[in-house]
Design a protein around this motif. Structure first.
Motif, PDB file in Angstrom:
ATOM      1  N   PHE A 257       0.736  -1.291   0.090  1.00  0.00           N
ATOM      2  CA  PHE A 257      -0.023   0.045  -0.074  1.00  0.00           C
ATOM      3  C   PHE A 257       0.703   1.246  -0.060  1.00  0.00           C
ATOM      4  O   PHE A 257       0.635   2.151  -0.783  1.00  0.00           O
ATOM      5  N   GLY A 258       1.741   1.429   0.863  1.00  0.00           N
ATOM      6  CA  GLY A 258       2.562   2.603   1.094  1.00  0.00           C
ATOM      7  C   GLY A 258       3.371   2.933   0.074  1.00  0.00           C
ATOM      8  O   GLY A 258       3.498   4.050  -0.172  1.00  0.00           O
ATOM      9  N   LEU A 259       3.788   1.977  -0.741  1.00  0.00           N
ATOM     10  CA  LEU A 259       4.815   2.388  -1.710  1.00  0.00           C
ATOM     11  C   LEU A 259       3.970   2.745  -3.001  1.00  0.00           C
ATOM     12  O   LEU A 259       4.535   3.990  -3.606  1.00  0.00           O
ATOM     13  N   ILE A 260       2.786   2.323  -3.259  1.00  0.00           N
ATOM     14  CA  ILE A 260       1.989   2.797  -4.561  1.00  0.00           C
ATOM     15  C   ILE A 260       1.447   4.089  -4.058  1.00  0.00           C
ATOM     16  O   ILE A 260       1.359   5.201  -4.580  1.00  0.00           O
ATOM     17  N   THR A 264       2.124   7.315  -6.432  1.00  0.00           N
ATOM     18  CA  THR A 264       1.264   7.594  -7.474  1.00  0.00           C
ATOM     19  C   THR A 264      -0.364   7.976  -6.691  1.00  0.00           C
ATOM     20  O   THR A 264      -0.916   8.678  -7.538  1.00  0.00           O
ATOM     21  N   ARG A 265      -0.656   7.412  -5.500  1.00  0.00           N
ATOM     22  CA  ARG A 265      -1.999   7.699  -4.990  1.00  0.00           C
ATOM     23  C   ARG A 265      -2.833   6.862  -5.661  1.00  0.00           C
ATOM     24  O   ARG A 265      -4.046   7.238  -5.801  1.00  0.00           O
ATOM     25  N   GLY A 266      -2.547   5.886  -6.697  1.00  0.00           N
ATOM     26  CA  GLY A 266      -3.343   5.163  -7.537  1.00  0.00           C
ATOM     27  C   GLY A 266      -3.617   5.674  -8.802  1.00  0.00           C
ATOM     28  O   GLY A 266      -4.227   5.274  -9.631  1.00  0.00           O
ATOM     29  N   GLY A 267      -2.852   6.964  -9.075  1.00  0.00           N
ATOM     30  CA  GLY A 267      -3.326   7.627 -10.134  1.00  0.00           C
ATOM     31  C   GLY A 267      -2.123   7.452 -11.203  1.00  0.00           C
ATOM     32  O   GLY A 267      -1.616   6.714 -11.091  1.00  0.00           O
TER      33      GLY A 267
END
Length: 318
Positions: A257-260, A264-267
């Motif tokens: 979770f933390g790495l992404i 990018t925050r999912g974007g």
């Protein structure tokens, strides 16, 4: 006591040996089988209580929440909605997109990236000199021990539009681009490979050290090349280590979770939104705790399916 008189034509003379005292009987345990089982389980009882309290209890509570319409704010009471949250998930295009990106992220960064690169590094380090092994191992393990947030920021600085990668490409007169915008899922996959390869390298290094040197030398004398020795000798002998490494890496990658989030925050949009980020968005940003928990249970189910496959591979061959 007198010696026995031998009969005519009999063999050598023998003497009768008086019987010894009877062997003492072992004292029988007066406890019932149930009482003996409880006595044996007593030392592990504290650990069992802690597991039930802090592991099984929260999982059971989350399973209950997944079947309710619990919200984080704006709701006084929750109600039981059955399978509505799960039906909503499978009809949600954003959820299906998150499932697809999670599979891509897991296959690229764990099954192909960390596993393959870790095995390659472990194999090369078997033949490298001690200074090279020390330097390579130190660099790879340093990336592994970094906190996830720190690693995410370093890889964000590497892939951003004005980052290190584009600076290298400009110096080589090669075209550059905004990697976090055009290829975000591949960028975060590479970041996970960079951070997690050390674990695979250590697992395979230990497994390769257990292979008898005589077998490898005999195959080399018989004319087997490097690839044939790897395929027919090394891989079959470390099969169990491969299965264990794949299972642990897959479960760890599914929960990244933390790495992404840092990179990018999912974007942009939802082009790098894996299931953990989608779950967080639904539960804590959209305040739909019940729906987010249902997604978490589905993610747990995906991890369980992967585990069953790997456990099947780890079964001892008959």
């Amino acid at each position: 006591m007198t010696a026995a008189t031998p009969r005519a034509g009999a063999g050598p003379e023998t003497t009768e040996v008086p019987p010894g005292p009877p062997a003492p009987r072992q004292a029988q345990d007066p406890r019932t089988p149930v009482a003996r089982s409880l006595t044996r389980a007593l030392p592990v009882a504290p650990a069992l209580v802690l597991l039930l309290l802090f592991l099984a209890g929260p999982i059971a509570y989350c399973a209950y929440i997944a079947f309710t319409d619990l919200q984080l704010t704006g709701q006084a009471h929750s109600s039981f909605v059955g399978l509505a949250n799960f039906r909503r998930a499978f009809g949600d295009e954003e959820f299906l997109n998150a499932v697809w990106l999670t599979l891509v992220f897991t296959v690229v960064s764990s099954l192909l990236g960390q596993n393959t690169l870790g095995l390659a590094l472990a194999t090369l380090m078997q033949r490298a000199s001690k200074p090279v092994r020390t330097l390579t191992g130190g660099i790879v393990i340093t990336a592994w021990v970094l906190p996830e947030v720190v690693a995410g920021f370093l890889l964000y600085a590497f892939f951003r539009r004005e980052g290190t990668l584009n600076a290298i490409l400009d110096w080589l007169h090669l075209p550059s681009q905004n990697w976090l915008f055009t290829l975000p899922i591949l960028a975060v996959s590479f970041a996970n490979v960079w951070r997690g390869t050390a674990f695979s390298m250590l697992v395979y290094s230990a497994a390769l050290n257990e292979i008898p040197q005589e077998i490898t030398e005999a195959a080399e004398v018989d004319g087997a090349g490097g690839w044939r020795r790897m395929w027919h000798i090394t891989l079959p002998m470390i099969r169990r280590s491969i299965g264990t490494n794949l299972m642990l890496n897959t479960l760890q990658t599914l929960s990244v979770f933390g790495l992404i989030w840092v990179m990018t925050r999912g974007g942009p949009g939802n082009k790098s939104q894996t299931l953990p980020l989608f779950m967080y968005e639904q539960a804590f940003q959209n305040s739909m705790i019940g729906y987010g928990t249902a997604v978490a249970l589905l993610l747990l189910l995906v991890g369980s399916l992967f585990s069953l496959v790997y456990l099947r591979l780890l079964r001892t061959e008959v």
